[in-house]
Design an enzyme around this catalytic site. Structure first.
Site, short mmCIF file in Angstrom:
data_model
loop_
_atom_site.label_atom_id
_atom_site.label_comp_id
_atom_site.label_asym_id
_atom_site.label_seq_id
_atom_site.Cartn_x
_atom_site.Cartn_y
_atom_site.Cartn_z
N GLY A 46 -8.73 -25.01 -15.24
CA GLY A 46 -7.54 -24.83 -16.08
C GLY A 46 -6.48 -25.84 -15.73
N GLN A 51 1.61 -29.88 -15.26
CA GLN A 51 0.86 -30.55 -14.19
C GLN A 51 0.61 -32.03 -14.51
OE1 GLN A 51 -2.13 -27.12 -13.98
NE2 GLN A 51 -2.17 -27.92 -11.90
N CYS A 96 -5.67 -24.80 -6.77
CA CYS A 96 -4.87 -25.38 -7.85
C CYS A 96 -5.04 -26.89 -7.82
CB CYS A 96 -3.41 -25.01 -7.65
SG CYS A 96 -2.30 -25.71 -8.87
N LEU A 97 -5.21 -27.50 -8.98
CA LEU A 97 -5.36 -28.96 -9.03
C LEU A 97 -4.11 -29.66 -8.48
CD1 LEU A 97 -7.06 -29.44 -12.52
CD2 LEU A 97 -8.13 -29.69 -10.28
N HIS A 138 -2.47 -17.55 -13.49
CA HIS A 138 -2.14 -18.75 -12.71
C HIS A 138 -1.49 -19.81 -13.60
CE1 HIS A 138 -3.32 -21.83 -9.50
NE2 HIS A 138 -3.01 -22.58 -10.53
N GLU A 139 -2.07 -20.04 -14.78
CA GLU A 139 -1.53 -21.10 -15.66
C GLU A 139 -0.17 -20.71 -16.24
OE1 GLU A 139 -2.82 -23.82 -15.29
OE2 GLU A 139 -4.84 -23.26 -14.67
N HIS A 142 2.45 -21.42 -13.85
CA HIS A 142 2.85 -22.84 -13.85
C HIS A 142 3.98 -23.09 -14.87
CE1 HIS A 142 0.30 -25.07 -11.11
NE2 HIS A 142 -0.82 -24.60 -11.63
#
Ligand code: NI
Length: 170
Positions: A46, A51, A96-97, A138-139, A142
């Site tokens: 995701g 990001q 997380c990326l 999670h997204e 963000h």
């Protein structure tokens, strides 16, 4: 095809509250395509627009097929997503990326209902459980400037790993 640079670290740019999308035009479609290209190039599950430095409420999630749950290997591109309903609690591993090399055990709702718009502006409701529900939470975090490390009270539940071990960054 445009793979963009993913912002990393606990930095101010990842702490901003993203703005609602009001215009569903070609530039939104281009942003979503760039997000998909970037997420796939990074082997992520995701990605939120912030990001890649764009403070708009857009998320993409691509689930691997899972035979154990009803979640198919499905792609979600959601605009202005909001959690309409949360149920249960489940602790699970998350990466997380934007925080390479860190994983943590994060408590999340076990199932959620998300209301969002499609890239064309149509409203949809998505019901999710397990990893998909975790990815949505999670997204959407963000979009509000929240990182998963904020949701971990016990420092022993944060682990530092080799970047290559991270299989499910969201
Ligand atoms: Ni993330």
């Amino acid at each position: 095809m445009a793979v963009r640079r993913i912002l990393t670290g606990d930095i101010p740019k990842l702490r901003v509250k993203s703005k609602k999308v009001r215009v569903f035009d070609k530039s939104l479609k281009k942003l979503i395509q760039d997000m998909l290209d970037t997420m796939r190039a990074a082997n992520g599950l995701g990605l939120a627009a912030i990001q890649i430095g764009v403070p708009l409420r857009v998320i993409v999630i691509e689930m691997p097929p899972d035979e154990e749950t009803s979640n198919k290997g499905k792609l979600y591109t959601l605009v202005n997503p909001e959690i309409a309903k949360m149920e249960g609690e489940e602790e699970g591993e998350e990466g997380c990326l934007s925080l390479p090399g860190i994983i943590g055990e994060v408590k999340r709702a076990a199932s959620v209902v998300v209301e969002a718009q499609t890239p064309n502006g149509k409203w949809v409701r998505v019901r999710a459980e397990g990893l998909l529900a975790r990815a949505f939470q999670h997204e959407i975090d963000h979009l509000n400037g929240i990182l998963f490390i904020d949701r971990i009270e016990d420092p022993h539940k944060i682990h530092y790993i080799e970047q290559t071990e991270l299989a499910q960054a969201i």
